[in-house]
Design a protein around this motif. Structure first.
Motif, PDB file in Angstrom:
ATOM      1  N   GLY A  96     -12.859   8.368 -56.312  1.00  0.00           N
ATOM      2  CA  GLY A  96     -12.281   9.454 -55.525  1.00  0.00           C
ATOM      3  C   GLY A  96     -13.341  10.394 -54.987  1.00  0.00           C
ATOM      4  O   GLY A  96     -13.230  10.891 -53.859  1.00  0.00           O
ATOM      5  N   SER A  97     -14.390  10.612 -55.763  1.00  0.00           N
ATOM      6  CA  SER A  97     -15.489  11.459 -55.302  1.00  0.00           C
ATOM      7  C   SER A  97     -16.198  10.843 -54.106  1.00  0.00           C
ATOM      8  O   SER A  97     -16.591  11.551 -53.174  1.00  0.00           O
ATOM      9  CB  SER A  97     -16.490  11.689 -56.438  1.00  0.00           C
ATOM     10  N   LEU A  99     -14.742   8.851 -51.960  1.00  0.00           N
ATOM     11  CA  LEU A  99     -13.782   8.998 -50.860  1.00  0.00           C
ATOM     12  C   LEU A  99     -13.834  10.403 -50.268  1.00  0.00           C
ATOM     13  O   LEU A  99     -13.855  10.576 -49.040  1.00  0.00           O
ATOM     14  CB  LEU A  99     -12.371   8.668 -51.357  1.00  0.00           C
ATOM     15  N   ILE A 100     -13.868  11.405 -51.113  1.00  0.00           N
ATOM     16  CA  ILE A 100     -13.949  12.793 -50.648  1.00  0.00           C
ATOM     17  C   ILE A 100     -15.245  13.016 -49.873  1.00  0.00           C
ATOM     18  O   ILE A 100     -15.249  13.600 -48.782  1.00  0.00           O
ATOM     19  CB  ILE A 100     -13.830  13.773 -51.833  1.00  0.00           C
ATOM     20  N   THR A 101     -16.354  12.542 -50.408  1.00  0.00           N
ATOM     21  CA  THR A 101     -17.650  12.707 -49.750  1.00  0.00           C
ATOM     22  C   THR A 101     -17.663  12.010 -48.394  1.00  0.00           C
ATOM     23  O   THR A 101     -18.125  12.572 -47.391  1.00  0.00           O
ATOM     24  CB  THR A 101     -18.783  12.154 -50.645  1.00  0.00           C
ATOM     25  N   GLY A 103     -15.069  11.299 -46.567  1.00  0.00           N
ATOM     26  CA  GLY A 103     -14.164  12.030 -45.686  1.00  0.00           C
ATOM     27  C   GLY A 103     -14.837  13.238 -45.063  1.00  0.00           C
ATOM     28  O   GLY A 103     -14.712  13.490 -43.852  1.00  0.00           O
ATOM     29  N   PHE A 104     -15.567  13.993 -45.870  1.00  0.00           N
ATOM     30  CA  PHE A 104     -16.296  15.136 -45.329  1.00  0.00           C
ATOM     31  C   PHE A 104     -17.410  14.688 -44.394  1.00  0.00           C
ATOM     32  O   PHE A 104     -17.741  15.384 -43.430  1.00  0.00           O
ATOM     33  CB  PHE A 104     -16.835  16.027 -46.450  1.00  0.00           C
TER      34      PHE A 104
END
Length: 118
Positions: A96-97, A99-101, A103-104
């Motif tokens: 998930g980390s 994915l978040i990275t 995405g940003f």
């Protein structure tokens, strides 16, 4: 073993890790493609020095997240080969980390490139 030989050996370990990441991890291959596209776009669009700095830092953050996620997955699989709910949660959080990275990174790419395109 001499200091120089130890440094050369440690670089060998690091290069082997990068090779493993690129050859064995499908998501890392997607990150490589995205990296090449972003760097090519930056060159073709003639982005500013400040935009290059942000772009390179953003790319590095995604690679850092992917590398740490992959390392954690391998470590978890080696430590506890059978299914364990807490290991599963740890792996999910690490993924998930990434994915978040990523995405940003897409948001940063839009902030950098869209003004040059439009």
């Amino acid at each position: 073993m001499s200091w120089l030989a130890q440094r050369i050996e440690s670089f060998g370990h690091a290069i082997r890790g990068v090779r493993t990441l690129l050859l064995e991890e499908h998501h890392a291959q997607l990150h490589l493609l995205a990296t090449l596209i972003a760097l090519t776009a930056g060159g073709l669009l003639g982005i500013s020095r400040a935009d290059w700095q942000v772009l390179i830092l953003t790319i590095a953050m995604v690679w850092l997240a992917e590398g740490l996620n992959t390392a954690l997955e391998h470590l978890c699989d080696a430590a506890v080969p059978e299914h364990h709910s807490l290991i599963g949660k740890a792996k999910d959080v690490a993924a998930g980390s990434v994915l978040i990275t990523a995405g940003f990174a897409v948001v940063m790419g839009a902030l950098i490139f869209l003004p040059y395109i439009f």
